[in-house]
Scaffold this motif. Structure first.
Motif, mmCIF file in Angstrom:
data_model
loop_
_atom_site.group_PDB
_atom_site.id
_atom_site.type_symbol
_atom_site.label_atom_id
_atom_site.label_comp_id
_atom_site.label_asym_id
_atom_site.label_seq_id
_atom_site.Cartn_x
_atom_site.Cartn_y
_atom_site.Cartn_z
ATOM 1 N N PRO A 72 0.843 -1.109 0.030
ATOM 2 C CA PRO A 72 -0.009 0.145 -0.098
ATOM 3 C C PRO A 72 0.813 1.201 0.039
ATOM 4 O O PRO A 72 1.835 1.315 0.744
ATOM 5 C CB PRO A 72 -0.801 -0.142 1.284
ATOM 6 C CG PRO A 72 -0.040 -1.240 2.241
ATOM 7 C CD PRO A 72 0.867 -2.018 1.186
ATOM 8 N N LYS A 73 0.388 2.058 -0.909
ATOM 9 C CA LYS A 73 0.910 3.565 -0.713
ATOM 10 C C LYS A 73 0.228 4.782 -0.330
ATOM 11 O O LYS A 73 -1.157 4.577 -1.230
ATOM 12 C CB LYS A 73 1.535 3.678 -2.208
ATOM 13 C CG LYS A 73 2.539 2.770 -2.666
ATOM 14 C CD LYS A 73 2.799 2.830 -4.059
ATOM 15 C CE LYS A 73 3.927 1.863 -4.848
ATOM 16 N NZ LYS A 73 3.313 0.318 -4.686
ATOM 17 N N THR A 74 0.244 5.330 0.403
ATOM 18 C CA THR A 74 -0.844 6.452 0.880
ATOM 19 C C THR A 74 -0.198 7.772 0.621
ATOM 20 O O THR A 74 0.748 8.011 0.739
ATOM 21 C CB THR A 74 -0.971 6.164 2.569
ATOM 22 O OG1 THR A 74 -1.522 4.859 2.924
ATOM 23 C CG2 THR A 74 -1.964 7.015 3.246
ATOM 24 N N TYR A 75 -1.153 8.319 0.169
ATOM 25 C CA TYR A 75 -0.844 9.776 -0.373
ATOM 26 C C TYR A 75 -1.816 10.883 0.410
ATOM 27 O O TYR A 75 -3.099 10.678 0.626
ATOM 28 C CB TYR A 75 -1.177 9.949 -1.873
ATOM 29 C CG TYR A 75 -0.132 8.993 -2.640
ATOM 30 C CD1 TYR A 75 0.862 9.590 -3.244
ATOM 31 C CD2 TYR A 75 -0.797 7.707 -2.806
ATOM 32 C CE1 TYR A 75 1.539 8.685 -4.019
ATOM 33 C CE2 TYR A 75 0.103 6.939 -3.804
ATOM 34 C CZ TYR A 75 1.258 7.345 -4.409
ATOM 35 O OH TYR A 75 2.187 6.872 -4.905
ATOM 36 N N LYS A 134 -7.047 11.569 2.126
ATOM 37 C CA LYS A 134 -6.087 10.595 1.998
ATOM 38 C C LYS A 134 -6.373 9.488 1.258
ATOM 39 O O LYS A 134 -7.504 8.862 1.478
ATOM 40 C CB LYS A 134 -6.043 9.871 3.709
ATOM 41 C CG LYS A 134 -5.026 8.990 3.642
ATOM 42 C CD LYS A 134 -4.553 8.810 5.174
ATOM 43 C CE LYS A 134 -5.569 7.908 5.954
ATOM 44 N NZ LYS A 134 -5.189 7.535 7.303
ATOM 45 N N THR A 136 -5.272 5.565 -0.451
ATOM 46 C CA THR A 136 -4.214 4.532 -0.275
ATOM 47 C C THR A 136 -4.642 3.679 -1.647
ATOM 48 O O THR A 136 -5.641 3.265 -1.715
ATOM 49 C CB THR A 136 -4.231 3.758 0.865
ATOM 50 O OG1 THR A 136 -3.922 4.611 1.927
ATOM 51 C CG2 THR A 136 -3.255 2.538 1.133
ATOM 52 N N ARG A 161 3.215 11.836 -0.898
ATOM 53 C CA ARG A 161 3.188 10.379 -0.570
ATOM 54 C C ARG A 161 3.719 10.537 0.795
ATOM 55 O O ARG A 161 4.871 10.775 1.127
ATOM 56 C CB ARG A 161 4.142 9.400 -1.470
ATOM 57 C CG ARG A 161 3.760 8.128 -0.992
ATOM 58 C CD ARG A 161 4.156 6.996 -2.107
ATOM 59 N NE ARG A 161 5.621 7.379 -2.511
ATOM 60 C CZ ARG A 161 6.150 7.010 -3.981
ATOM 61 N NH1 ARG A 161 5.239 6.240 -4.510
ATOM 62 N NH2 ARG A 161 7.352 7.222 -4.375
ATOM 63 N N TRP A 162 2.918 10.100 1.812
ATOM 64 C CA TRP A 162 3.166 9.794 3.086
ATOM 65 C C TRP A 162 3.915 8.472 3.384
ATOM 66 O O TRP A 162 4.736 8.378 4.331
ATOM 67 C CB TRP A 162 1.863 10.028 3.703
ATOM 68 C CG TRP A 162 1.979 9.903 5.419
ATOM 69 C CD1 TRP A 162 1.792 9.215 6.459
ATOM 70 C CD2 TRP A 162 2.838 11.114 6.085
ATOM 71 N NE1 TRP A 162 2.375 9.456 7.446
ATOM 72 C CE2 TRP A 162 2.757 10.730 7.509
ATOM 73 C CE3 TRP A 162 3.271 12.330 5.866
ATOM 74 C CZ2 TRP A 162 3.303 11.569 8.607
ATOM 75 C CZ3 TRP A 162 3.670 13.146 6.638
ATOM 76 C CH2 TRP A 162 3.966 12.968 7.898
ATOM 77 N N SER A 163 3.188 7.558 3.037
ATOM 78 C CA SER A 163 3.954 6.041 3.411
ATOM 79 C C SER A 163 3.845 5.029 2.194
ATOM 80 O O SER A 163 3.043 5.259 1.158
ATOM 81 C CB SER A 163 3.041 5.622 4.553
ATOM 82 O OG SER A 163 1.877 5.163 4.030
ATOM 83 N N THR A 168 7.273 5.450 6.642
ATOM 84 C CA THR A 168 6.507 6.999 6.597
ATOM 85 C C THR A 168 7.547 7.823 6.197
ATOM 86 O O THR A 168 8.985 7.564 6.658
ATOM 87 C CB THR A 168 5.599 7.187 7.587
ATOM 88 O OG1 THR A 168 6.509 7.576 8.826
ATOM 89 C CG2 THR A 168 4.787 6.139 8.158
#
Length: 188
Positions: A72-75, A134, A136, A161-163, A168
């Motif tokens: 997973p990529k969280t923005y 947010k 993901t 991109r947060w994580s 992170t």
């Protein structure tokens, strides 16, 4: 042992170590990371910012970047307009793009996050509202987040991109980096 670097890529920086075909005056990763033999595991567009992982191990690089592994990529995304529940639900279901239907995403409206200042700042327009979401995703098509938000009528104004997985960018200012350790499920 593989080396893993977490970098907060600033806005306007290419996700590569040389200028390439983008022109001579473009900033690159070489201005921020002076380590030999590390390469990005995935990319962030020049006009995106936030977490970029670098590694010296090609197998680790592939496991982080390849959509087959569904990391997973969280923005955190500032979008134009006041996004509603219907648009968020469309993002959650998957968006038809020219290159096919996206995988379902996790999407929620959030309060403006406490991010570092962007240089240059996002242009403020008094007559047009904006808000933050947010998002993901578990794939990484070219400019995917921007294309998804535009498809639901809310163009992206700022994208950070947060994580990626459990890693992170928390605590890193733009251009700063730190070494990290491998997480379970990402090892060769």
């Amino acid at each position: 042992m593989s080396r893993l670097i977490l970098l907060n890529k600033p806005y306007g920086v290419l996700s590569q170590f040389t200028g390439g075909s983008e022109g001579p005056a473009r900033k690159t990763l070489a201005e921020f990371v002076g380590l030999p033999d590390v390469y990005p595991a995935g990319r962030l567009d020049r006009d995106s910012e936030g977490l970029l992982i670098l590694t010296d191990d090609g197998n680790v690089q592939a496991r982080i970047a390849d959509p087959r592994f569904k990391l997973p990529k969280t923005y955190l995304v500032q979008v134009e307009g006041d996004i509603d529940d219907k648009s968020l639900e469309r993002l959650r279901q998957g968006i038809p793009l020219k290159d096919g239907l996206t995988r379902p995403a996790a999407a929620e409206r959030i309060s403006p996050p406490d991010l570092w200042p962007r240089d240059p700042p996002v242009r403020f327009r008094k007559s047009i509202a904006d808000c933050w979401i947010k998002l993901t995703i578990r794939e990484g098509r070219n400019r995917q987040v921007r294309r998804m938000t535009a498809a639901v009528g809310h163009p992206t104004l700022r994208l950070a991109r947060w994580s990626i997985g459990d890693w992170t960018v928390a605590g890193l200012e733009p251009g700063e980096w730190r070494e990290a350790t491998m997480r379970a499920g990402v090892r060769r």
